[in-house]
Design a protein around this motif. Structure first.
Motif, PDB file in Angstrom:
ATOM      1  N   SER A 185      -4.387   2.161   8.721  1.00  0.00           N
ATOM      2  CA  SER A 185      -3.426   1.119   8.331  1.00  0.00           C
ATOM      3  C   SER A 185      -1.982   1.585   8.429  1.00  0.00           C
ATOM      4  N   TYR A 201       0.268  -1.060   8.714  1.00  0.00           N
ATOM      5  CA  TYR A 201       0.722  -2.200   7.910  1.00  0.00           C
ATOM      6  C   TYR A 201      -0.391  -2.476   6.889  1.00  0.00           C
ATOM      7  N   ASP A 202      -0.243  -3.592   6.183  1.00  0.00           N
ATOM      8  CA  ASP A 202      -1.319  -3.886   5.227  1.00  0.00           C
ATOM      9  C   ASP A 202      -2.609  -4.090   6.006  1.00  0.00           C
ATOM     10  N   ILE A 203      -3.710  -3.771   5.357  1.00  0.00           N
ATOM     11  CA  ILE A 203      -4.990  -3.661   6.084  1.00  0.00           C
ATOM     12  C   ILE A 203      -5.395  -4.967   6.757  1.00  0.00           C
ATOM     13  N   PHE A 204      -5.016  -6.103   6.150  1.00  0.00           N
ATOM     14  CA  PHE A 204      -5.422  -7.393   6.715  1.00  0.00           C
ATOM     15  C   PHE A 204      -4.618  -7.693   7.991  1.00  0.00           C
ATOM     16  N   SER A 209     -13.554  -1.635  12.378  1.00  0.00           N
ATOM     17  CA  SER A 209     -13.831  -1.194  11.013  1.00  0.00           C
ATOM     18  C   SER A 209     -12.562  -0.569  10.441  1.00  0.00           C
ATOM     19  N   MET A 210     -12.141  -1.096   9.289  1.00  0.00           N
ATOM     20  CA  MET A 210     -10.865  -0.653   8.706  1.00  0.00           C
ATOM     21  C   MET A 210     -11.113   0.532   7.759  1.00  0.00           C
ATOM     22  N   PHE A 211     -10.169   1.470   7.797  1.00  0.00           N
ATOM     23  CA  PHE A 211     -10.247   2.618   6.865  1.00  0.00           C
ATOM     24  C   PHE A 211      -8.975   2.640   6.036  1.00  0.00           C
ATOM     25  N   SER A 212      -9.171   2.789   4.730  1.00  0.00           N
ATOM     26  CA  SER A 212      -8.016   2.725   3.831  1.00  0.00           C
ATOM     27  C   SER A 212      -7.260   4.051   3.799  1.00  0.00           C
ATOM     28  N   ARG A 213      -7.895   5.145   4.263  1.00  0.00           N
ATOM     29  CA  ARG A 213      -7.215   6.441   4.313  1.00  0.00           C
ATOM     30  C   ARG A 213      -7.400   7.027   5.705  1.00  0.00           C
ATOM     31  N   PHE A 250       0.913   8.559  -2.310  1.00  0.00           N
ATOM     32  CA  PHE A 250       0.630   8.141  -0.936  1.00  0.00           C
ATOM     33  C   PHE A 250       0.432   6.619  -0.905  1.00  0.00           C
ATOM     34  N   THR A 251       1.287   5.968  -0.148  1.00  0.00           N
ATOM     35  CA  THR A 251       1.195   4.497  -0.090  1.00  0.00           C
ATOM     36  C   THR A 251       0.000   4.042   0.745  1.00  0.00           C
ATOM     37  N   GLY A 252      -0.431   4.883   1.687  1.00  0.00           N
ATOM     38  CA  GLY A 252      -1.562   4.504   2.555  1.00  0.00           C
ATOM     39  C   GLY A 252      -1.115   3.715   3.777  1.00  0.00           C
ATOM     40  N   THR A 253       0.066   3.080   3.707  1.00  0.00           N
ATOM     41  CA  THR A 253       0.598   2.391   4.898  1.00  0.00           C
ATOM     42  C   THR A 253       2.080   2.686   5.018  1.00  0.00           C
TER      43      THR A 253
END
Lengths: 314, 488
Positions: A53, A55-58, A82-86, A191-194
């Motif tokens: 990600s 940007y935001d995952i969606f 397939s989305m990964f959050s990290r 960590f914001t993740g994005t």
């Protein structure tokens, strides 16, 4: 009668042989038929592609869906995103989740090259001709922070420990600014993740300092003028290769080639051009493991060994 | 009647078509109403569905970081379904006011999704992560509350619209029932009124026919009947008039036949003895030597016998006139002869140079008048009778005008007008009746014989008179006719 018994046995074996040959020929014919069929004519192969990600995952997933559909059509496969959050999850779960490939960030790709021996196929070239990005460290313009010393006791929004812009660059910056232990130097690091959240957290005052890639920063600035008006860039990293599609090394060579060809020829295909425009790229160019040398060099400068590096976010 | 039948037919066709169109339209409206009700229920269902989907995402959010947390792909699928459900609301609604609310709600959902993404990607101190999680949950609750608010606000509207749609359906249903029941009644009423008028008229005519059949020839249709029935009634009355005239004529003919039989009988019975008496008186008057006074008595007796003979002759002539011996007649020549004969009555026996009356006879003959087919003697008898009457009517001095003219309907008219004393109105209608006379020594058969002779020639005779000014007789004879003997 022995003669008759022998005759019966011969007949039995002859019938069995006939059936064996018949079925054997059938399999061979079926195999040949499959080999000669065009892609998509046979039951399509399913590819699972991972995403990280920016940007935001969606939004991130939505922006990749037309590209995935295009590739599926051109390669005769069905592609599941397939989305990964990290970022690190992508590396850890690449094999367990049955991924065939993923769009890796530069540092994640570098790590995956070392750990998973993935094979980069292609990366986007943006409409301005660049196929690379810079990492940025930024603060609010109304903030007093202008150099490393000013950052003491502040809140730092990182992206991910497997991110070049959101981790390697800050680490490099800390080293250059003699920040020994960032955990104690700052009042908070997270960590914001994005990259998008890192930019907005600083803009909205949730963090004092942030790090993100310039492509996301510029993209957000296009829709929100405050990004450029209210944020001050303090540090820029060297050029790093843009997020590339890399596949597992043992993926069928022909499929790898199909994927690569489809990506590289997109800009010559009207439908591909439309997809590229929506994706925000001008075309795809070939990617090789050598493209990631700047990442390895950068990691080396801060004394980080990708082979042993623990990329799990704290 | 034709017009009314046509109009009634048109009304029926109009009722049929307009009724059919209205019923088709009503059914269409009912279907539209039902579709609206279904759509409104669908809207309710979609909102409930949206509420459920937000609740599912909220549950996913609460379960995050728990042993029951869903894989990110499944969570994303739930969130995407929620986003799609929220977007459906915008595609359904069109009014600006509602759209504004829904766009605001859509912004809320977008913000909620960004916050959900953040919760799933952020790593940091627990306080910050919890803060993000709580923020996202609060945003989800706010979105739920917004949906609830929209549901409550719109529920009333939807409920009202459903009620309205149902009322419309019920109203249309009532109207349809009314039309289906009242329409045929209306048509029956129209048919009843129409048939009633028809049968009333027919009954009036049937009644009149029965009256006539029963012998009441004076009965006439008095009712004011409509349209063609009025024409039929008028024709019926004319027919009754004609029938009455015919009957009267027949009665008259029968009477004349009886009178004729009587006259013939009487004439035969009286004529021969009267001839004997006459001869005997003449013999006696010639053979006897009588004084002058006695001779005058004998002459008076003979004169009276002549009068009786003349009366018997007239009676026979009226009752049983001899059949016409028709010839082609020059009317003008006949009239000239008759005028000459009538002129003899004006001769003064004492002074031939001075007539008894100063009467000017004016002949106004039209050269266009053709010959007519008639009995010369009978015609002369008629003209002479009328001229002598005219001479009698003129006291001392006057004018008799004899006019002939051609009438348009292939007939010739002869007009004999005098400037005499005229006839009083009460006598005028009786002058053609037999034995009616105003003269002291008249038989009262002259004009009756004239009329009878003219009618034997298929002609007509009329009279007009003004007392003190004169009398005019109008005789009309057909130019061509088929009489016994000669035809032209």
């Amino acid at each position: 009668m022995p003669g008759k018994s022998y005759h019966n046995c011969s007949m039995f074996f002859a019938v069995c042989l006939f059936f064996l040959l018949a079925t054997g020929c059938g399999d061979q014919q079926q195999h040949e038929k499959k080999a000669n069929e065009p892609p998509g004519a046979a039951q399509s192969q399913k590819l699972k592609i991972g995403l990280i990600s920016e940007y935001d995952i969606f939004s991130q997933k939505k922006s990749y869906e037309p590209l995935a559909a295009y590739l599926a059509k051109k390669t005769g496969t069905t592609i599941e995103l397939s989305m990964f959050s990290r970022y690190g999850n992508l590396i850890d779960n690449f094999a367990p989740n049955g991924l065939d490939g993923a769009f890796f960030g530069s540092f994640a790709a570098a790590l995956a090259i070392r750990k998973l021996a993935i094979q980069p196929l292609a990366r986007p070239e943006y409409p301005n001709g660049a196929s690379t990005y810079h990492g940025l460290i930024f603060v609010r313009k109304d903030s007093p922070i202008r150099e490393g010393a000013d950052m003491r006791g502040k809140r730092f929004a990182l992206v991910d420990k497997a991110s070049t812009a959101g981790w390697l660059l800050p680490m490099h910056y800390f080293k250059e600014n003699a920040i020994e232990d960032y955990r104690t130097f700052f009042s908070e690091t997270y960590f914001t993740g994005t990259h998008e959240d890192a930019v907005y957290d600083v803009l909205h005052g949730k963090a004092d300092i942030g790090a993100a890639k310039n492509t996301v920063f510029d993209h957000l600035a296009e829709s929100d003028s405050k990004v450029r008006e209210e944020l001050q860039i303090l540090e820029i990293s060297p050029e790093m290769p843009a997020n590339a599609l890399a596949v597992r090394r043992d993926l069928d060579e022909s499929l790898k080639q199909k994927l690569k060809n489809a990506l590289l020829r997109m800009d010559q295909d009207p439908e591909g051009k439309t997809v590229l425009r929506a994706f925000g790229a001008g075309k795809f160019i070939a990617a090789t493991p050598k493209d990631y040398d700047p990442v390895f060099d950068y990691a080396d400068k801060i004394g980080l060994d990708p082979a042993t590096y623990d990329y799990i976010n704290e | 009647m034709k017009k009314k039948v046509f109009i009634a037919l048109l009304v029926l066709v109009f009722c049929f078509f307009s009724g059919g169109i209205y019923i088709a339209r009503s059914i269409d409206e009912v279907i539209t109403g039902l579709e609206n009700v279904i759509t409104l229920h669908q809207v309710e269902f979609l909102r409930k569905d949206l509420q459920n989907k937000i609740s599912v995402v909220q549950t996913d959010l609460l379960l995050k970081d728990s042993p029951h947390a869903l894989p990110i792909d499944l969570f994303m699928a739930h969130a995407t379904e929620m986003e799609k459900a929220a977007h459906v609301c915008i595609t359904c609604h069109h009014t600006d006011e509602v759209l504004k609310t829904l766009y605001h709600f859509q912004d809320q959902i977008d913000r909620y999704m960004q916050m959900l993404s953040r919760v799933y990607t952020i790593r940091g101190e627990k306080e910050r992560v919890d803060q993000e999680k709580n923020g996202a949950f609060a945003q989800g609750e706010a979105a739920l509350a917004e949906v609830e608010k929209i549901v409550i606000t719109s529920s009333e509207k939807i409920s009202n619209r459903i009620t309205l749609a149902r009322n419309n359906i019920a109203e249309t249903e009532h109207l349809l029932f009314f039309l289906i029941s009242a329409g045929p009644l209306f048509l029956i009423l129209i048919a009843y009124v129409f048939l009633n008028k028809f049968t009333t008229s027919v009954e009036a005519l049937v009644d009149a026919t029965r009256k006539i059949q029963q012998g009441d020839l004076r009965y006439r249709v008095q009712e004011k009947l409509p349209d063609e029935f009025a024409m039929l009634a008028s024709a019926f009355n004319e027919m009754a008039n004609s029938l009455k005239d015919q009957c009267q004529h027949m009665q008259q003919t029968e009477r004349l036949a009886v009178v004729g039989e009587l006259a013939v009988g009487l004439a035969h019975e009286v004529k021969n003895p009267l001839a004997g008496i006459k001869v005997s008186i003449e013999v006696l008057a010639n053979e006897l030597t009588l004084e002058q006074e006695d001779k005058e008595v004998f002459l008076r007796i003979i004169n009276e016998i002549h009068r009786i003979e003349s009366l018997l002759k007239s009676l026979l002539s009226y009752a049983r006139p001899s059949g016409p011996a028709p010839v082609s007649l020059d009317l003008h020549q006949l009239l000239d002869t008759t005028i000459k004969s009538a002129g003899y009555s004006l001769v003064n026996p004492a002074n031939a140079a001075k007539p008894l009356k100063e009467i000017e006879i004016v002949k106004n003959f039209s050269p266009e008048v053709p010959h007519v087919v008639a009995d010369q003697g009978q015609m002369q008898q008629v003209f002479l009778n009328l001229m002598l009457n005219a001479i009698d009517a003129i006291p001392a001095k006057g004018v008799i005008t004899i006019t002939t003219q051609k009438e348009s309907n292939a007939a010739t008219q002869i007009i004999i007008a005098d400037t005499g004393k005229g006839i009083s109105p009460e006598n005028l209608s009786k002058i053609f009746n037999p034995f009616f006379t105003t003269k002291p020594k008249g038989t009262g058969l002259g004009l009756a014989i004239c009329k009878r002779l003219i009618e034997l020639h298929n002609g007509t005779i009329h009279v007009s008179s003004t007392p003190g000014e004169g009398t005019t007789f109008y005789i009309t004879l057909p130019e061509k006719q088929q009489l016994q003997g000669v035809s032209q």
